[in-house]
Design a protein around this motif. Structure first.
Motif, short mmCIF file in Angstrom:
data_model
loop_
_atom_site.label_atom_id
_atom_site.label_comp_id
_atom_site.label_asym_id
_atom_site.label_seq_id
_atom_site.Cartn_x
_atom_site.Cartn_y
_atom_site.Cartn_z
N SER A 64 0.84 -1.20 0.00
CA SER A 64 0.00 0.00 0.00
C SER A 64 0.87 1.24 0.00
N ILE A 65 0.37 2.29 -0.60
CA ILE A 65 1.12 3.55 -0.66
C ILE A 65 1.34 4.09 0.75
N GLU A 66 0.44 3.79 1.66
CA GLU A 66 0.58 4.24 3.04
C GLU A 66 1.82 3.64 3.70
N ASN A 67 2.06 2.33 3.45
CA ASN A 67 3.24 1.68 4.01
C ASN A 67 4.52 2.26 3.41
N GLU A 68 4.50 2.52 2.13
CA GLU A 68 5.69 3.08 1.47
C GLU A 68 6.01 4.47 2.03
N PHE A 119 9.76 18.05 3.54
CA PHE A 119 9.05 16.87 3.04
C PHE A 119 7.56 17.04 3.26
N ASP A 120 6.78 16.79 2.20
CA ASP A 120 5.32 16.80 2.35
C ASP A 120 4.72 15.74 1.44
N TYR A 121 3.57 15.25 1.88
CA TYR A 121 2.87 14.17 1.16
C TYR A 121 1.38 14.45 1.15
N GLU A 122 0.77 14.20 -0.01
CA GLU A 122 -0.67 14.43 -0.16
C GLU A 122 -1.26 13.29 -0.98
N CYS A 123 -2.41 12.77 -0.53
CA CYS A 123 -3.06 11.67 -1.24
C CYS A 123 -4.57 11.87 -1.18
N ASP A 124 -5.25 11.70 -2.30
CA ASP A 124 -6.70 11.93 -2.32
C ASP A 124 -7.47 10.75 -1.74
N GLN A 125 -6.86 9.53 -1.75
CA GLN A 125 -7.52 8.35 -1.17
C GLN A 125 -6.47 7.57 -0.40
N GLU A 126 -6.22 7.95 0.82
CA GLU A 126 -5.17 7.35 1.63
C GLU A 126 -5.39 5.85 1.79
N GLY A 127 -4.35 5.09 1.42
CA GLY A 127 -4.40 3.65 1.61
C GLY A 127 -5.10 2.87 0.52
N GLN A 128 -5.65 3.54 -0.50
CA GLN A 128 -6.38 2.85 -1.54
C GLN A 128 -5.50 2.44 -2.71
N TYR A 129 -4.28 2.93 -2.77
CA TYR A 129 -3.39 2.65 -3.89
C TYR A 129 -2.27 1.71 -3.47
N GLU A 130 -1.69 1.03 -4.47
CA GLU A 130 -0.56 0.14 -4.23
C GLU A 130 0.62 0.55 -5.11
N ILE A 154 5.65 14.62 -2.53
CA ILE A 154 4.95 13.46 -3.10
C ILE A 154 3.45 13.74 -3.07
N LYS A 155 2.82 13.55 -4.22
CA LYS A 155 1.38 13.80 -4.32
C LYS A 155 0.74 12.66 -5.12
N VAL A 156 -0.36 12.14 -4.61
CA VAL A 156 -1.11 11.09 -5.31
C VAL A 156 -2.52 11.61 -5.56
N ILE A 157 -2.83 11.87 -6.81
CA ILE A 157 -4.14 12.39 -7.19
C ILE A 157 -4.69 11.56 -8.33
N LYS A 158 -5.90 11.01 -8.14
CA LYS A 158 -6.59 10.24 -9.17
C LYS A 158 -5.73 9.11 -9.73
N GLY A 159 -5.07 8.40 -8.83
CA GLY A 159 -4.29 7.24 -9.24
C GLY A 159 -2.94 7.53 -9.82
N LYS A 160 -2.53 8.76 -9.83
CA LYS A 160 -1.23 9.13 -10.41
C LYS A 160 -0.33 9.71 -9.32
N LEU A 161 0.82 9.08 -9.12
CA LEU A 161 1.80 9.55 -8.15
C LEU A 161 2.79 10.49 -8.83
N CYS A 162 2.97 11.65 -8.24
CA CYS A 162 3.96 12.62 -8.73
C CYS A 162 4.95 12.90 -7.60
N MET A 163 6.20 12.59 -7.84
CA MET A 163 7.22 12.83 -6.83
C MET A 163 8.29 13.76 -7.39
N ASN A 164 8.59 14.79 -6.62
CA ASN A 164 9.66 15.72 -6.96
C ASN A 164 10.69 15.70 -5.83
#
Length: 341
Positions: free
Chosen positions: A209-213, A236-247, A277-287
């Motif tokens: 899960s993205i949460e574990n990562e 460091f900052d992290y944002e996710c629209d559906q926490e724990g729903q992605y792998e 790190i941002k996860v929006i609509k199934g797409k992870l964007c990391m800078n």
């Protein structure tokens, strides 16, 4: 001297071209002696392209009904219907245009609907059969490469679980903190424990899960803050629209973050590391960005970790990721986009 042999037709487009050429040669094998002009040859080639186009229509629009939706009856009905439609078209087209001065026309039997139907059916089976064999070969090879690389990652993870250098730095960090802030030791031991637990329990999985990562990354960054935070600005900052729903594949992000601290903080002067790190609509964007020190300590780097990570991305996320690495005189930046599961 070692010789390296590259397997032929490894590229998909090379295979597709080979299928096209092979099918045409097979289709006209018994008719080459009848070719008397370029016009006749071009008409024969045009006739074959109609057959090939029909096979490709079936491949991309009807075959998924059988392979993905598992509806063989519907596939057969639509296939017969498409052949019938092309039979009428090919009969009219060949009679009025193709057969005039063409080597393909040798008897009156060819000017029948039955002949056109049989020709379309035969070429469909030959072309689709060859394509399916090659696609099965590509899928098997891709899966074999995926398993091989996955096993290599597991082996590397086991080797790194008790990496002496990592443990040495970690113990030094904990010792330094204990002298000034003994009340924080329990917290830091927990961070180290999370890192080791992740590598042991999650590192051998294909996806986590993205949460574990992110928890793993956060623990690692916290350790780095304790080590270099007094002279390095860390954001460091992290944002996710559906926490724990992605792998995501485990430890596929950490290499870029490790490198940012390894090279960006290898100096006694002020430096910075930023990780967004941002996860929006199934797409992870990391800078990930770090400063390039003007006077830095010598850093030993084999670049194997970065190379392995790039290969993992190619295999695990084919055509579903974008990696851009840029560097100038002042900073080093990694932009990674992944379409998650």
């Amino acid at each position: 001297m070692k010789w390296k042999f590259k397997p032929i037709l490894e590229n998909k487009w090379e295979q597709e071209t080979a299928i096209l050429v092979f099918s045409f040669i097979l289709f006209t094998l018994n008719d080459w002696v009848f070719i008397q002009s370029w016009k006749g040859f071009s008409n024969g080639l045009l006739y074959f392209f109609v057959l090939y186009f029909h096979a490709q229509l079936n491949r991309f629009f009807l075959l998924p009904i059988l392979l993905k939706k598992h509806q063989p009856v519907l596939y057969i009905i639509l296939t017969v219907g498409l052949i019938a439609l092309f039979t009428v078209f090919l009969y009219q087209f060949s009679t009025e245009f193709i057969y005039k001065n063409c080597f393909l026309y040798k008897s009156s039997h060819q000017k029948t609907y039955q002949f056109q139907f049989a020709t379309l059916s035969g070429t469909l089976v030959c072309i689709l059969g060859t394509i399916q064999i090659l696609e099965h070969y590509r899928a098997q090879k891709k899966e074999a490469n995926k398993i091989l690389l996955y096993n290599q990652v597991q082996l590397n993870a086991l080797k790194n679980q008790f990496n002496p250098h990592f443990l040495f730095n970690t113990m030094n960090t904990l010792y330094g903190i204990s002298l000034k802030y003994p009340e924080r030791i329990s917290e830091m031991i927990m961070e180290v424990s999370q890192l080791m637990r992740y590598q042991v329990e999650q590192g051998n999985k294909e996806f986590v899960s993205i949460e574990n990562e992110i928890t793993f990354i956060s623990s690692y960054i916290q350790l780095e803050k304790e080590r270099v935070g007094y002279r390095c600005t860390i954001d460091f900052d992290y944002e996710c629209d559906q926490e724990g729903q992605y792998e995501i594949a485990p430890m596929v992000l950490i290499t870029f973050i490790e490198n940012s601290f390894k090279h960006g903080a290898a100096t006694i002067e002020k430096c910075f590391v930023t990780i967004h790190i941002k996860v929006i609509k199934g797409k992870l964007c990391m800078n990930v960005s770090n400063s390039v020190p003007q006077h830095k300590k010598e850093v030993v780097s084999t670049k194997i970790g970065l190379k392995n990570t790039k290969e993992r991305l190619e295999i695990l996320y084919p055509k579903k990721h974008q990696l851009e690495i840029t560097q100038n005189e002042y900073d080093y930046t990694v932009n990674l986009v992944i379409e998650l599961r």
